[in-house]
Scaffold this motif. Structure first.
Motif, PDB file in Angstrom:
ATOM      1  N   SER A   1      -2.864  10.989  -5.306  1.00 37.75           N
ATOM      2  CA  SER A   1      -1.985  11.990  -5.919  1.00 37.75           C
ATOM      3  C   SER A   1      -0.535  11.813  -5.486  1.00 37.75           C
ATOM      4  CB  SER A   1      -2.460  13.402  -5.564  1.00 37.75           C
ATOM      5  OG  SER A   1      -2.088  13.727  -4.234  1.00 37.75           O
ATOM      6  N   MET A   2      -0.333  10.990  -4.457  1.00 39.39           N
ATOM      7  CA  MET A   2       1.023  10.755  -3.969  1.00 39.39           C
ATOM      8  C   MET A   2       1.417   9.277  -4.063  1.00 39.39           C
ATOM      9  SD  MET A   2       2.388  13.645  -3.264  1.00 39.39           S
ATOM     10  CE  MET A   2       3.769  13.383  -2.156  1.00 39.39           C
ATOM     11  N   GLY A   3       0.783   8.578  -4.979  1.00 42.69           N
ATOM     12  CA  GLY A   3       1.250   7.218  -5.265  1.00 42.69           C
ATOM     13  C   GLY A   3       0.553   6.081  -4.549  1.00 42.69           C
ATOM     14  N   ALA A   4      -0.685   6.305  -4.088  1.00 41.98           N
ATOM     15  CA  ALA A   4      -1.384   5.253  -3.356  1.00 41.98           C
ATOM     16  C   ALA A   4      -1.718   4.038  -4.223  1.00 41.98           C
ATOM     17  CB  ALA A   4      -2.670   5.813  -2.734  1.00 41.98           C
ATOM     18  N   VAL A   5      -1.929   4.278  -5.517  1.00 43.93           N
ATOM     19  CA  VAL A   5      -2.295   3.155  -6.383  1.00 43.93           C
ATOM     20  C   VAL A   5      -1.131   2.163  -6.470  1.00 43.93           C
ATOM     21  CG1 VAL A   5      -2.995   2.500  -8.727  1.00 43.93           C
ATOM     22  CG2 VAL A   5      -3.951   4.564  -7.668  1.00 43.93           C
ATOM     23  N   ALA A   6       0.075   2.706  -6.627  1.00 42.19           N
ATOM     24  CA  ALA A   6       1.258   1.837  -6.685  1.00 42.19           C
ATOM     25  C   ALA A   6       1.492   1.169  -5.331  1.00 42.19           C
ATOM     26  CB  ALA A   6       2.482   2.654  -7.092  1.00 42.19           C
ATOM     27  N   LEU A   7       1.254   1.915  -4.264  1.00 44.79           N
ATOM     28  CA  LEU A   7       1.442   1.352  -2.918  1.00 44.79           C
ATOM     29  C   LEU A   7       0.466   0.196  -2.677  1.00 44.79           C
ATOM     30  CD1 LEU A   7       2.987   1.695  -0.183  1.00 44.79           C
ATOM     31  CD2 LEU A   7       1.050   3.075   0.583  1.00 44.79           C
ATOM     32  N   GLU A   8      -0.760   0.377  -3.156  1.00 50.44           N
ATOM     33  CA  GLU A   8      -1.780  -0.673  -3.010  1.00 50.44           C
ATOM     34  C   GLU A   8      -1.337  -1.945  -3.740  1.00 50.44           C
ATOM     35  OE1 GLU A   8      -5.773   0.543  -4.169  1.00 50.44           O
ATOM     36  OE2 GLU A   8      -6.214  -1.505  -4.823  1.00 50.44           O
ATOM     37  N   ALA A   9      -0.847  -1.774  -4.959  1.00 49.82           N
ATOM     38  CA  ALA A   9      -0.389  -2.937  -5.725  1.00 49.82           C
ATOM     39  C   ALA A   9       0.764  -3.617  -5.001  1.00 49.82           C
ATOM     40  CB  ALA A   9       0.035  -2.487  -7.123  1.00 49.82           C
ATOM     41  N   HIS A  10       1.684  -2.806  -4.482  1.00 53.87           N
ATOM     42  CA  HIS A  10       2.826  -3.363  -3.754  1.00 53.87           C
ATOM     43  C   HIS A  10       2.360  -4.128  -2.510  1.00 53.87           C
ATOM     44  CE1 HIS A  10       6.839  -3.610  -1.988  1.00 53.87           C
ATOM     45  NE2 HIS A  10       6.298  -3.191  -0.854  1.00 53.87           N
ATOM     46  N   ALA A  11       1.433  -3.534  -1.775  1.00 53.28           N
ATOM     47  CA  ALA A  11       0.953  -4.155  -0.536  1.00 53.28           C
ATOM     48  C   ALA A  11       0.314  -5.509  -0.821  1.00 53.28           C
ATOM     49  CB  ALA A  11      -0.045  -3.233   0.150  1.00 53.28           C
ATOM     50  N   LYS A  12      -0.515  -5.534  -1.843  1.00 51.22           N
ATOM     51  CA  LYS A  12      -1.196  -6.789  -2.166  1.00 51.22           C
ATOM     52  C   LYS A  12      -0.191  -7.862  -2.587  1.00 51.22           C
ATOM     53  CE  LYS A  12      -5.659  -4.807  -3.454  1.00 51.22           C
ATOM     54  NZ  LYS A  12      -6.534  -4.401  -4.574  1.00 51.22           N
ATOM     55  N   LYS A  13       0.849  -7.434  -3.308  1.00 51.41           N
ATOM     56  CA  LYS A  13       1.853  -8.379  -3.779  1.00 51.41           C
ATOM     57  C   LYS A  13       2.684  -8.912  -2.607  1.00 51.41           C
ATOM     58  CE  LYS A  13       5.839  -8.128  -6.448  1.00 51.41           C
ATOM     59  NZ  LYS A  13       6.687  -7.057  -6.911  1.00 51.41           N
ATOM     60  N   ILE A  14       3.158  -8.005  -1.775  1.00 55.29           N
ATOM     61  CA  ILE A  14       3.998  -8.395  -0.636  1.00 55.29           C
ATOM     62  C   ILE A  14       3.227  -9.305   0.337  1.00 55.29           C
ATOM     63  CG2 ILE A  14       5.014  -7.451   1.505  1.00 55.29           C
ATOM     64  CD1 ILE A  14       6.847  -7.137  -0.822  1.00 55.29           C
ATOM     65  N   LEU A  15       1.963  -8.937   0.579  1.00 58.09           N
ATOM     66  CA  LEU A  15       1.173  -9.701   1.548  1.00 58.09           C
ATOM     67  C   LEU A  15       0.557 -10.943   0.915  1.00 58.09           C
ATOM     68  CD1 LEU A  15      -0.592  -6.693   3.300  1.00 58.09           C
ATOM     69  CD2 LEU A  15       1.257  -8.077   4.253  1.00 58.09           C
ATOM     70  N   GLY A  16       0.491 -10.947  -0.410  1.00 59.62           N
ATOM     71  CA  GLY A  16      -0.103 -12.097  -1.117  1.00 59.62           C
ATOM     72  C   GLY A  16      -1.606 -12.202  -0.926  1.00 59.62           C
TER      73      GLY A  16
END
Lengths: 522, 173
Positions: free
Chosen positions: B103-118
């Motif tokens: 509800s506070m944006g975890a889905v977007a954070l997950e996508a970002h994390a996977k992208k940044i960490l590769g």
């Protein structure tokens, strides 16, 4: 604490949520600045008051009472000292007397009476604030009378199933056995819930006291706290508190000089949501895979290692001391209908003022969301609220006036569960939320019942087809049929209740499941 | 005429293939915990705490000590999300995927994390710094979205805070 001591007491929470916002750095900065200025202070690491938008919240003891400042970051400390916060000085972060903060003042804190106030692992502090009075009362009366008082209080299991605690205790009490067990279910896996964690970190001794009383009541000499491995801070606090209690003679042989013995141990789970289900939990405690058991036999008769066992949630056990101390009537006078006493509601997710609100049953969802919660954190309208964890229904605005008690929520097809309330603003896609519920069930299913193990995977696939606008009506019907199968064909609440979030999303937010073209046109 | 007796072939115990230090760590855990009631979970926790994971070669040692089958031990390890059979990176980052965080944006954070960490979940970065794991609730639901780095909880995570956390983590041993 000696009265001649001149140092000023400063409170900085050790609660995991406060730490997650920088409380450790804040505490360190206060200690360093005090040394630099030669200020005579004592830092107490208390639990959190539960006002999480104000964390890290620092409190200072003054002659007028405790004065709160928050949220205090390490970078604010020099400034606070300059403003003489040690004597309650004026500052932008000053919140006034803690007890007068409306959010706290409007609550009825029974179970959470000491959380945030005391040093969680100090027996001395605990006793000074009314601790172990319930145990003292229990030691003066008979086992049967303890069970009767818990029954008369109307206390129901706070883990979610809301089964009357007294009846469970009476069953174990009446079962003849050489060995009986008290098991505390601290596998608080529901998203949106953190009350158990706050008790275990903020007042672990009240849980320990509740378990000792339970042991005396039913004749059990060994207790286990089954704690989820995601709670390392609670693990540390519990172990510190158990050691302190043991050293003070409250655990071990001959508790407080009586003939009662009670040993207590914390056992860690291993990241399995299903182990919050009581029979899975018992399997896990026995060291095997946490698969659900058939009932009967009831755990009260054949529980841990086949022995009569009380399995209660953290909040249930932590509510016992005050019942024994103040009497069954005192507790029962709170609440409404068959939901007696108070419930710590946990406001979570997209709320401006997320935090812990312990109140008598009967508050409406709207009061919780707006009067306490202050509306959404993002400032957008609240569109859906999931009450009772991942297996709870999604409630639309039209149901916000439902009073929060077990029966009233059940009447509208929802459930109160462990009291977690997760708010979503209008950016939520309810088809995705329904899909997630099925996905979660697939990941966490123990595998025993086919509808749960396989049905949840099929559920994800069906919802994916609905989202992709394939044969909409047919797939919606199929999804409802699948939910029926899960509801009727699962042994436990995981498979049996995952239909709640799914069908409530379908029923109240049907537009999110409609083909996008149709949605765009409307 | 009596048949010649066929000697019973006793199956050899599987060899202990663990490196000596790991073997000693497992032996120590077994020595301390094998007598407690319901010992298997405490033992697996002990081994994972000492070694970072439960080496497949440790399974038969544990089975032997508890007088249960290797299948039972393997079954328990694979049942619980927390136990790992592969070594992890220096740090483990748990990303909460549950509803309050959503509800506070975890889905977007997950996508970002996977992208940044590769990397995806259950994988480690090439430099051996970070393993990414999903978690279903850290109990920090009033301060969503939440992540836990090793045993340290972080709340109200934003993309910016996440990036600086990763940067700081990569620099630590």
């Amino acid at each position: 604490m000696s009265n001649t001591s001149t140092h000023i007491r400063v409170y900085v929470p050790r609660d995991a949520s406060a730490l997650s916002l920088g409380a450790e750095q804040t505490a360190n900065a206060i200690a360093a600045e005090a040394i630099r200025l030669g200020a005579d202070i004592q830092i107490v690491r208390n639990g959190a008051r539960g006002l999480f938008w104000l964390e890290p919240m620092v409190e200072v003891e003054t002659p007028e009472g405790r004065v709160a400042y928050g949220p205090v970051q390490a970078s604010d400390i020099a400034n606070l000292f300059a403003a003489d916060f040690l004597h309650g000085g004026k500052h932008d972060l000053r919140l006034g007397l803690t007890e007068e903060i409306p959010y706290l003042k409007r609550q009825q804190r029974l179970t959470f009476a000491r959380v945030g106030i005391t040093d969680p692992v100090s027996v001395e502090d605990y006793v000074a604030h009314g601790g172990f009075r319930g145990l003292a009362a229990a030691l003066k009366t008979s086992s049967a009378d303890i069970v009767k008082q818990v029954t008369d209080s109307g206390l129901r299991g706070r883990g979610g199933a809301a089964f009357p605690a007294g009846i469970k205790w009476k069953t174990v009490f009446s079962a003849p056995a050489e060995q009986k067990y008290i098991v505390c279910n601290a596998d608080e896996g529901d998203s949106g819930t953190y009350a158990d964690r706050m008790i275990m970190e903020g007042d672990p001794l009240v849980l320990i006291e509740g378990m000792i009383i339970a042991g005396i009541a039913v004749g059990a000499t060994q207790g286990y706290i089954y704690l989820r491995s995601e709670y390392p801070h609670a693990f540390r606090a519990l172990n510190e508190a158990i050691l302190a209690a043991k050293n003070a003679g409250y655990l071990g042989t001959g508790i407080c000089g009586s003939e009662h013995d009670f040993e207590l141990e914390v056992r860690l789970g291993a990241g399995a949501y299903i182990c919050g289900e009581e029979t899975s939990l018992l399997e896990s405690l026995e060291g095997i895979r946490g698969q659900v058991r058939f009932k009967p036999p009831l755990p009260a008769l054949k529980g841990l290692f086949g022995k009569p066992t009380v399995v209660n949630n953290v909040i249930t056990l932590a509510s016992v001391p005050i019942i024994l101390d103040r009497g069954a009537d005192f507790y029962r006078d709170f609440g409404m209908g068959r939901s007696r006493g108070t419930l710590p509601f946990q406001l979570a997710g997209n709320l401006k003022h997320a935090g812990l609100v312990e109140c008598a049953f009967g508050l409406t969802l709207r009061e919780i969301l707006y009067d306490f919660g202050g509306g959404s954190a993002t400032g957008k309208p609240i569109r859906a609220v999931q009450v009772g964890g991942p297996l709870g229904a999604y409630m639309p605005e039209s149901q916000f006036d439902t009073p929060l008690d077990y029966e009233a929520l059940a009447a509208v097809g929802a459930m109160l569960g462990h009291g977690g309330i997760v708010a979503f603003d209008d950016s939520v896609d309810m088809a995705q939320q329904a899909r997630y519920a099925m996905e979660f069930c697939a990941i966490e299913s123990c595998g025993k019942c086919t509808p749960c193990r396989i049905g949840s995977i099929r559920g994800v696939e069906v919802i994916d087809r609905i989202i992709a606008a394939q044969e909409h009506a047919k797939n919606v019907a199929l999804l409802r049929d699948l939910c029926d199968t899960l509801l009727a064909g699962s042994l436990c609440a995981l498979g049996g209740m995952v239909p709640f979030p799914v069908t409530s999303a379908l029923n109240h937010f049907a537009e999110d499941f409609e083909p996008r073209a149709l949605r765009a046109a409307s | 005429m009596a048949r010649p007796a066929i000697p019973i072939q006793l199956r050899n115990e599987p060899e202990n293939n663990l490196p000596p230090d790991q073997s000693a760590a497992v032996a120590d855990v077994l020595h301390r915990l094998k007598g407690v009631p319901g010992a298997l979970l405490p033992i697996l926790h002990g081994v994972q705490e000492a070694l970072g994971y439960v080496p497949p070669d440790a399974v038969h040692l544990i089975a032997l000590a508890l007088n249960i089958s290797r299948a039972e031990v393997h079954g328990v390890i694979s049942f619980y999300h927390h136990f790992r059979s592969k070594p992890v990176a220096r740090h483990v980052l748990y990303l909460c995927r549950a509803e309050a965080c959503q509800s506070m944006g975890a889905v977007a954070l997950e996508a970002h994390a996977k992208k940044i960490l590769g990397i995806d979940f259950h994988e480690s970065t090439a430099d051996g710094a970070i393993t990414l794991e999903p978690v279903y609730c850290l109990g920090n639901c009033a301060c969503s979205p939440a992540v836990m780095l090793d045993q340290e909880l972080h709340g109200r995570m934003t993309v910016e805070k996440f990036d600086s956390l990763i940067q700081a983590t990569r620099q630590t041993a």
